[in-house]
Every structure is written in structure tokens, then in C-alpha cells.
Design a protein around this motif. Structure first.
Motif, mmCIF file in Angstrom:
data_model
loop_
_atom_site.group_PDB
_atom_site.id
_atom_site.type_symbol
_atom_site.label_atom_id
_atom_site.label_comp_id
_atom_site.label_asym_id
_atom_site.label_seq_id
_atom_site.Cartn_x
_atom_site.Cartn_y
_atom_site.Cartn_z
ATOM 1 N N PRO A 115 0.792 -1.235 0.000
ATOM 2 C CA PRO A 115 0.000 0.000 0.000
ATOM 3 C C PRO A 115 0.820 1.278 0.000
ATOM 4 C CG PRO A 115 -0.929 -1.606 1.518
ATOM 5 C CD PRO A 115 0.369 -2.180 1.056
ATOM 6 N N GLY A 116 1.952 1.278 0.666
ATOM 7 C CA GLY A 116 2.764 2.484 0.704
ATOM 8 C C GLY A 116 3.319 2.887 -0.637
ATOM 9 N N ALA A 117 3.338 1.965 -1.582
ATOM 10 C CA ALA A 117 3.801 2.269 -2.934
ATOM 11 C C ALA A 117 2.637 2.521 -3.881
ATOM 12 C CB ALA A 117 4.682 1.134 -3.465
ATOM 13 N N HIS A 146 -4.935 7.479 -12.815
ATOM 14 C CA HIS A 146 -3.546 7.184 -13.138
ATOM 15 C C HIS A 146 -2.571 8.178 -12.502
ATOM 16 C CE1 HIS A 146 -4.752 3.943 -15.738
ATOM 17 N NE2 HIS A 146 -5.613 4.757 -16.339
ATOM 18 N N VAL A 147 -3.084 9.266 -11.986
ATOM 19 C CA VAL A 147 -2.273 10.130 -11.125
ATOM 20 C C VAL A 147 -2.264 9.562 -9.711
ATOM 21 C CG1 VAL A 147 -2.097 12.436 -10.108
ATOM 22 C CG2 VAL A 147 -2.654 12.178 -12.539
ATOM 23 N N TRP A 148 -3.421 9.091 -9.277
ATOM 24 C CA TRP A 148 -3.530 8.515 -7.932
ATOM 25 C C TRP A 148 -2.696 7.242 -7.806
ATOM 26 C CZ3 TRP A 148 -5.663 10.955 -3.916
ATOM 27 C CH2 TRP A 148 -5.949 10.227 -2.751
ATOM 28 N N GLN A 149 -2.687 6.408 -8.853
ATOM 29 C CA GLN A 149 -1.909 5.157 -8.837
ATOM 30 C C GLN A 149 -1.210 5.025 -10.189
ATOM 31 O OE1 GLN A 149 0.113 2.355 -8.898
ATOM 32 N NE2 GLN A 149 -1.528 1.423 -10.130
ATOM 33 N N PRO A 150 0.053 5.449 -10.293
ATOM 34 C CA PRO A 150 0.702 5.553 -11.601
ATOM 35 C C PRO A 150 1.425 4.303 -12.084
ATOM 36 C CG PRO A 150 2.089 6.562 -9.931
ATOM 37 C CD PRO A 150 0.826 6.114 -9.225
ATOM 38 N N TYR A 151 1.555 3.280 -11.260
ATOM 39 C CA TYR A 151 2.370 2.129 -11.639
ATOM 40 C C TYR A 151 1.604 1.178 -12.558
ATOM 41 C CZ TYR A 151 5.568 3.593 -7.945
ATOM 42 O OH TYR A 151 6.441 4.306 -7.161
ATOM 43 N N PRO A 152 2.311 0.463 -13.440
ATOM 44 C CA PRO A 152 1.633 -0.536 -14.273
ATOM 45 C C PRO A 152 1.187 -1.720 -13.440
ATOM 46 C CG PRO A 152 4.013 -0.707 -14.559
ATOM 47 C CD PRO A 152 3.756 0.527 -13.717
ATOM 48 N N THR A 153 0.145 -2.390 -13.897
ATOM 49 C CA THR A 153 -0.293 -3.607 -13.226
ATOM 50 C C THR A 153 0.546 -4.783 -13.724
ATOM 51 O OG1 THR A 153 -1.923 -4.298 -14.869
ATOM 52 C CG2 THR A 153 -2.638 -2.679 -13.212
ATOM 53 N N VAL A 154 0.533 -5.860 -12.961
ATOM 54 C CA VAL A 154 1.206 -7.083 -13.402
ATOM 55 C C VAL A 154 0.528 -7.625 -14.652
ATOM 56 C CG1 VAL A 154 1.885 -9.429 -12.743
ATOM 57 C CG2 VAL A 154 1.929 -7.589 -11.041
ATOM 58 N N PHE A 155 -0.782 -7.452 -14.771
ATOM 59 C CA PHE A 155 -1.492 -7.875 -15.970
ATOM 60 C C PHE A 155 -0.974 -7.135 -17.202
ATOM 61 C CE2 PHE A 155 -4.665 -8.439 -12.524
ATOM 62 C CZ PHE A 155 -4.833 -9.817 -12.615
ATOM 63 N N GLN A 156 -0.727 -5.837 -17.068
ATOM 64 C CA GLN A 156 -0.199 -5.071 -18.190
ATOM 65 C C GLN A 156 1.201 -5.533 -18.573
ATOM 66 O OE1 GLN A 156 -0.718 -1.218 -16.387
ATOM 67 N NE2 GLN A 156 -2.723 -0.883 -17.339
ATOM 68 N N LEU A 157 2.039 -5.812 -17.573
ATOM 69 C CA LEU A 157 3.378 -6.320 -17.856
ATOM 70 C C LEU A 157 3.312 -7.670 -18.555
ATOM 71 C CD1 LEU A 157 5.181 -5.468 -14.474
ATOM 72 C CD2 LEU A 157 5.282 -4.184 -16.626
ATOM 73 N N ALA A 158 2.407 -8.533 -18.085
ATOM 74 C CA ALA A 158 2.274 -9.857 -18.689
ATOM 75 C C ALA A 158 1.753 -9.756 -20.120
ATOM 76 C CB ALA A 158 1.350 -10.724 -17.842
ATOM 77 N N ASP A 159 0.779 -8.913 -20.345
ATOM 78 C CA ASP A 159 0.222 -8.739 -21.680
ATOM 79 C C ASP A 159 1.291 -8.237 -22.650
ATOM 80 O OD1 ASP A 159 -2.111 -8.569 -23.515
ATOM 81 O OD2 ASP A 159 -1.735 -6.425 -23.404
ATOM 82 N N ALA A 160 2.093 -7.293 -22.186
ATOM 83 C CA ALA A 160 3.163 -6.762 -23.033
ATOM 84 C C ALA A 160 4.216 -7.816 -23.353
ATOM 85 C CB ALA A 160 3.819 -5.561 -22.356
ATOM 86 N N ALA A 161 4.345 -8.817 -22.472
ATOM 87 C CA ALA A 161 5.319 -9.884 -22.683
ATOM 88 C C ALA A 161 4.755 -11.041 -23.501
ATOM 89 C CB ALA A 161 5.819 -10.398 -21.330
#
Length: 395
Positions: A115-117, A146-161
Motif C-alpha cells: 500500500p505504501g507504494a 492514473h495520477v492517484w496510482q501511476p504504476y503498471p499492473t502485473v497484468f499489463q506487464l504480462a500482456d506486453a510480454a
């Protein structure tokens, strides 16, 4: 063990709080571990005992903690069997993260961050930019997700891979801000019934040589809030979701792993003045407080500028026997929100953070009438709330 008398408070030491196992065994560690096993760049296997699989499915049951499954072998025979090593599965608990609440936990699951990240550290928290309370489940008042939570999701990383990635859930969730910042990536498939979700999740798993599929069911939590986990309505939902889990497990395509988990557990709170302390009627707790955030068992308290120390002292004096009560910096230093706190998240955390140790809540009958009337509640770091299942079935 009997509690000390209110007239002789003995504050709970902060180092007795069972801090979530960030980095080794929390909800935030699950998806990165599965993705790392499929060679997704930017992910790390934080739970090394999970054997990699080509096809991974996470079935998240809202509100169904490890302790609740253990306590109900007759209503949940299939899930209960997975607590051990029968039926080809293995089971262990994970920690949800603090607070143990849906918005926070779903963000931890989807981003693989504590949560802190990721920055959703409670049910309601103060937006430092506006000074208003932000409900992170309902996303009110509106702010750019996307300002409130700017990091990519693991789903997005997996999809890109090149991993076939899908979320199978209720259609109403497809376009919510929480889905966008926590559970997006690949394809969203909306299905109304639990049976349809299980069948479609199995189909999606089989759709790729490497697959990452997420599916979700909410009504165990809903019945628990409304009627309590000691109700027939809740037990009926437990029986139903037990059949759903077995239905999905029996359809797994080859080279698959199914992980059944939850976002938090739950406890029932009695309807009496000792168990439900009403902030709106308590002049001591409300003195010097500008905003009351969080929820009954995990409160963020925002003080009037200059009153931070006094508010901390009073909350400790009034609640210290039954709550862990920390300043913002103490809670951060203790690791409640994870090992690192992003700068943008710091001001979202209360000047005072109070986590219930006993079957006691701080309600707010006027400003939070719906939440204050709930039977089942969650949020804190007790085993009943914090421990969630990690039940594995492989094909």
C-alpha cells in the motif's frame, strides 16, 4: 485473557502488531511470483515455493479469510480440503496487507506493490491536494486514477510480454477506476453468474500457451457485512463459492495452476456501546480531529494543524487497550504499509493510525451510517482479518 479496566489503561505496544509479510508472503507477492514463472520482465518470484506453471489462474473470493475456511469444514468441504495437501493441492495463508480492506488489497494484488507504494492505504483517505476524504472503493470524489496510482499492473506487464491475459468478473466492474488502476491489462470479460465466470476463466486459461487469468466473486463479503459470518445467509454463500471453486478446478486445462485467495477476512462486531465506540458522540476522540478516515477497525485520523500530538495522546488514552495506536511516522517505521512509502502517499496516511486488536470498532453513526450498521467488519491486523488463503490446485 481479561482486558485491563478502562480506568487503568495499558496501551498495546506497537511492536506487538503482526505486520504483514510484505516481500515474502503477502497478497502483493502473488502475481509477481506467477508472472516471473512465465518469464515476464520486471517481475520477481517473492514466494519461491510456488512452482512455475504455463497457465495461471487467480480466483479471488472477497471477504473469505483463512480462519473462516478453517472454521467451516462442513460448509466448504472442497476449500477446506485444500488447506492441506489432499486433492492434489497445497494450502498456506498469505497476509492481506494493511489495512485489510478491499480497495487496498485489490490494488496490492494487481500491481504487486504494498500500500505504501501503490497509494491506496485505506477505505477512505485524505487527498493531500484537495484536503477532502477520498473513497478509494467508490472513487469519490473523482480524481485522475492514473495520477492517484501511476504504476503498471502485473497484468499489463504480462500482456506486453505476450502472455494471454484476462480478467473475468461482473460486467459492472469493467470501467471502474479501481479496475483501471489495479486490475487492467489484456482483456476484460464480464459475466453475471459465478458459474459463467468459472467456465469462462477455464476457457481463457486454455486460450494461450502462457496465460494469466483473474476471476472474482464478491457476495461472501456482502453477506458478511450485512448479516455477519455467523449467519445462515453467509454460510449459504460459503457453500455456493465452495462449489464454484471446485467447478473451476475440475476444468483446468493442462499445465495450469489455480490459486484461490481473498482480499481479507472478517469478524462480527456486537451491537453494544462497549464494542461500537461512536466517534460522532465521543467528544474526547473527536477533539482536534479535522477528518476521520479509514473504517471502523482501521482508522486514519487527520488532526487540525498543530493538534497532532494531542490527538495521538487522547486516542492512546481512550483506545490504547484495544487498538494499536500509532502516529503516521510510527506506523510507517513499523512497516504497516510496506517497506517503502512513496512521497505522494505520505500525506494520505492519517496523522494518527488506529488498528483494532479486539472485537471493537470506532464507528461514526452520523457521517458513516451505512458502514456503522454493518455486522461483519474488517481492516486490522488480527489473524481473522489479515490471513487470507493461498490454495493451490494444479493440472
Amino acid at each position: 485473557m481479561a482486558q485491563p479496566a478502562w480506568s487503568d489503561p495499558v496501551p498495546l505496544a506497537l511492536d506487538t502488531a503482526p505486520v504483514p509479510a510484505y516481500g515474502t508472503g503477502s497478497l502483493a507477492d502473488l502475481l509477481p511470483t506467477l508472472a516471473a514463472g512465465m518469464d515476464v520482465p520486471g517481475t520477481t518470484a517473492a514466494i519461491p515455493e510456488l512452482t512455475p506453471a504455463d497457465r495461471n489462474c487467480v480466483f479471488l473470493i472477497d471477504g473469505l479469510g483463512w480462519e473462516q475456511i478453517k472454521a467451516h469444514p462442513e460448509e466448504a468441504p472442497y476449500l477446506h480440503s485444500l488447506l492441506g495437501s489432499s486433492r492434489g493441492g497445497t494450502g498456506r495463508p498469505l497476509t492481506a496487507g494493511f489495512p485489510a480492506t478491499t480497495a487496498t488489497s485489490l490494488a496490492s494484488v494487481g500491481t504487486g506493490l504494498p500500500p505504501g507504494a501503490h497509494g491506496l492505504p485505506g477505505y477512505t483517505v485524505r487527498d493531500p491536494q484537495t484536503g477532502a476524504l477520498m473513497n478509494q472503493l467508490r472513487w469519490k470524489p473523482w480524481t485522475d486514477p492514473h495520477v492517484w496510482q501511476p504504476y503498471p499492473t502485473v497484468f499489463q506487464l504480462a500482456d506486453a510480454a505476450g502472455v494471454h491475459t484476462a480478467q473475468v468478473s461482473a460486467p459492472d466492474f469493467q470501467h471502474t477506476p479501481l479496475t483501471k488502476i489495479a486490475l487492467s491489462g489484456g482483456t476484460f470479460r464480464g459475466r453475471l453468474t459465478g458459474e459463467d465466470r468459472m467456465d469462462l476463466a477455464a476457457e481463457q486459461l486454455a486460450s494461450g500457451d502462457r496465460s494469466l487469468v483473474y476471476t472474482y466473486y464478491s457476495e461472501v463479503d456482502g453477506k458478511g457485512h450485512r448479516f455477519g459470518i455467523d449467519s445462515d445467509a453467509w454460510r449459504g454463500q460459503l457453500m455456493y463459492v465452495d462449489r464454484l471453486a471446485q467447478r473451476l478446478a475440475e476444468q483446468l486445462p493442462p499445465r495450469s495452476a489455480l490459486y484461490i485467495t481473498a482480499d481479507h477476512g472478517m469478524i462480527d462486531i456486537p451491537f453494544d456501546e462497549e464494542s461500537r465506540i461512536d466517534f460522532d458522540e465521543d467528544w474526547e476522540l473527536s477533539a482536534g480531529v479535522a477528518l476521520l478516515g479509514g473504517e471502523g477497525r482501521a482508522r486514519h485520523v487527520y488532526a487540525v494543524p498543530g493538534a497532532e500530538s494531542d490527538v495521538l495522546t487522547v486516542w492512546r488514552e481512550v483506545l490504547g487497550e484495544q487498538f494499536w495506536v500509532a502516529s503516521r511516522d510510527e506506523a510507517i517505521a513499523a512497516g504497516w504499509f510496506g517497506p517503502v512509502i512513496d512521497e505522494r502517499v505520505y500525506g494520505r496516511i492519517g496523522d494518527v493510525v488506529a488498528a483494532s486488536h479486539d472485537d471493537v470498532v470506532v464507528i461514526a453513526s452520523r457521517r458513516e451510517p451505512h458502514e456503522s450498521a454493518m455486522v461483519g467488519m474488517h481492516g486490522s491486523m488480527t489473524a481473522a482479518e489479515q490471513l487470507v488463503p493461498l490454495l493451490e490446485v494444479r493440472s
